[in-house]
Write an enzyme that holds these catalytic residues in place. Structure first.
Site, PDB file in Angstrom:
ATOM      1  N   GLY A  11       0.812  -1.210   0.000  1.00 31.58           N
ATOM      2  CA  GLY A  11       0.000   0.000   0.000  1.00 31.58           C
ATOM      3  C   GLY A  11       0.845   1.260   0.000  1.00 31.58           C
ATOM      4  N   ALA A  12       1.869   1.281  -0.869  1.00 34.26           N
ATOM      5  CA  ALA A  12       2.883   2.347  -0.815  1.00 34.26           C
ATOM      6  C   ALA A  12       2.599   3.529  -1.729  1.00 34.26           C
ATOM      7  CB  ALA A  12       4.257   1.759  -1.156  1.00 34.26           C
ATOM      8  N   THR A  36      -2.353  -1.719  -5.848  1.00 30.17           N
ATOM      9  CA  THR A  36      -3.300  -2.695  -6.396  1.00 30.17           C
ATOM     10  C   THR A  36      -3.453  -2.594  -7.910  1.00 30.17           C
ATOM     11  OG1 THR A  36      -5.102  -1.180  -5.892  1.00 30.17           O
ATOM     12  CG2 THR A  36      -4.631  -2.889  -4.265  1.00 30.17           C
ATOM     13  N   ASN A  85       1.222  -2.752   5.441  1.00 33.61           N
ATOM     14  CA  ASN A  85       0.499  -1.499   5.634  1.00 33.61           C
ATOM     15  C   ASN A  85      -0.841  -1.446   4.914  1.00 33.61           C
ATOM     16  OD1 ASN A  85       0.177   1.605   5.904  1.00 33.61           O
ATOM     17  ND2 ASN A  85       0.327   1.272   3.695  1.00 33.61           N
ATOM     18  N   SER A 137      -3.972  -0.030  14.219  1.00 31.49           N
ATOM     19  CA  SER A 137      -4.730   1.218  14.348  1.00 31.49           C
ATOM     20  C   SER A 137      -5.151   1.390  15.787  1.00 31.49           C
ATOM     21  CB  SER A 137      -5.981   1.184  13.460  1.00 31.49           C
ATOM     22  OG  SER A 137      -6.832   2.284  13.779  1.00 31.49           O
ATOM     23  N   TYR A 150     -13.267  -3.274  10.800  1.00 29.82           N
ATOM     24  CA  TYR A 150     -11.904  -2.717  10.782  1.00 29.82           C
ATOM     25  C   TYR A 150     -11.232  -2.892  12.143  1.00 29.82           C
ATOM     26  CZ  TYR A 150      -8.248   0.745   9.668  1.00 29.82           C
ATOM     27  OH  TYR A 150      -7.050   1.382   9.439  1.00 29.82           O
ATOM     28  N   ALA A 151     -11.964  -2.600  13.230  1.00 31.40           N
ATOM     29  CA  ALA A 151     -11.403  -2.731  14.580  1.00 31.40           C
ATOM     30  C   ALA A 151     -11.051  -4.192  14.871  1.00 31.40           C
ATOM     31  CB  ALA A 151     -12.395  -2.201  15.618  1.00 31.40           C
ATOM     32  N   LYS A 154      -7.819  -5.033  12.959  1.00 33.44           N
ATOM     33  CA  LYS A 154      -6.633  -4.390  13.529  1.00 33.44           C
ATOM     34  C   LYS A 154      -6.278  -4.972  14.893  1.00 33.44           C
ATOM     35  CE  LYS A 154      -5.677  -1.633  10.116  1.00 33.44           C
ATOM     36  NZ  LYS A 154      -4.479  -1.880   9.290  1.00 33.44           N
ATOM     37  N   ILE A 183      -4.384  10.379  11.687  1.00 31.53           N
ATOM     38  CA  ILE A 183      -3.256  10.848  10.877  1.00 31.53           C
ATOM     39  C   ILE A 183      -3.787  11.622   9.679  1.00 31.53           C
ATOM     40  CG2 ILE A 183      -1.177  10.150   9.608  1.00 31.53           C
ATOM     41  CD1 ILE A 183      -1.079   9.455  12.623  1.00 31.53           C
TER      42      ILE A 183
END
Length: 243
Positions: A11-12, A36, A85, A137, A150-151, A154, A183
């Site tokens: 994911g850069a 991707t 990432n 996260s 998502y939680a 992570k 962020i």
């Protein structure tokens, strides 16, 4: 073949992954950043120049991972640093969440980490040196309404990190996580001023974090100075969540 240590960062092409790839390249590693699609891989290539490369990799696909790993190993050498990432969000309240929204987030954010880490471990074990950093996260600890998928993913990454650290520590491989808070990225840029202000009110240092601050934590964890740190989660959240 490339003579520097090789780092693979997923994911850069944007956000935290872009900052991590750039920082590790400036630290002297040869960085292969994934995206991707071809367009994202090209962005990574142009950002890193002679210090790295971009490849297409989709974490949902074991075939895509196998092809990307084979290409990286043939063209540049086996990665001894891995930064997991890449991730997706499909937010929604659980009562209304579709099976697909649940599955996709778990599949990319958690199962994808398993799929990519496994084939890269062999060469690290053989070399008796490796650094794996998984991007978690703050919501994996705090929870967040509308992000149960998502939680869960992570939080799972933190458990995965600790278990793998125990498995490979004796082989000179460290496994850690970095858990960012709020962020400043293109994802948070979509928030309204009022939403951003509300978020910042909860952060003791009084601002959102920068992607370079997350990259700094990753940089430290992959360095020789951090060789006695493993199984840990480093929180980069401005005091939003203390524990």
């Amino acid at each position: 073949m490339n003579k520097k240590r090789v780092a693979l960062v997923t994911g850069a092409s944007r956000g935290i992954g872009r900052a991590v790839a750039s920082r590790l390249a400036s630290d002297g590693l040869f960085v292969v950043g994934t995206a991707t699609a071809d367009e994202g891989a090209e962005r990574v290539r142009s950002m890193l120049g002679e210090n790295g490369a971009g490849v297409v990799l989709r974490l949902q696909s074991s075939d895509s991972i196998a092809a990307a790993v084979r290409k990286v190993e043939q063209d540049f050498g086996s990665p001894s640093v891995l930064v997991n990432n890449a991730g997706v969000t499909r937010d929604g309240l659980l009562m209304r969440m579709s099976d697909d929204a649940w599955r996709e987030v778990i599949d990319v954010n958690l199962s994808g980490v398993y799929r990519l880490t496994k084939p890269l471990l062999r060469s690290m074990v053989r070399e008796r040196w490796g650094r794996i950093v998984n991007i978690g996260s703050v919501v994996g600890r705090m929870g967040n309404a509308g992000q149960s998928n998502y939680a869960a993913a992570k939080a799972g990454i933190e458990g995965f990190t600790r278990a793998l650290a125990r498995e490979v520590g004796a082989r000179g491989i460290t496994v850690n996580a970095v858990a960012p808070g709020f962020i400043d990225t293109d994802m948070t840029a979509e928030l309204s001023e009022a939403q951003r202000a509300e978020m910042v009110k909860q952060i003791p240092v009084g601002r959102m974090g920068g992607t370079e601050e997350v990259a700094g934590a990753v940089s430290f964890l992959v360095s020789d100075e951090a060789r006695y740190i493993t199984g840990e989660t480093v929180h980069v959240n401005g005091g939003l969540h203390m524990h």
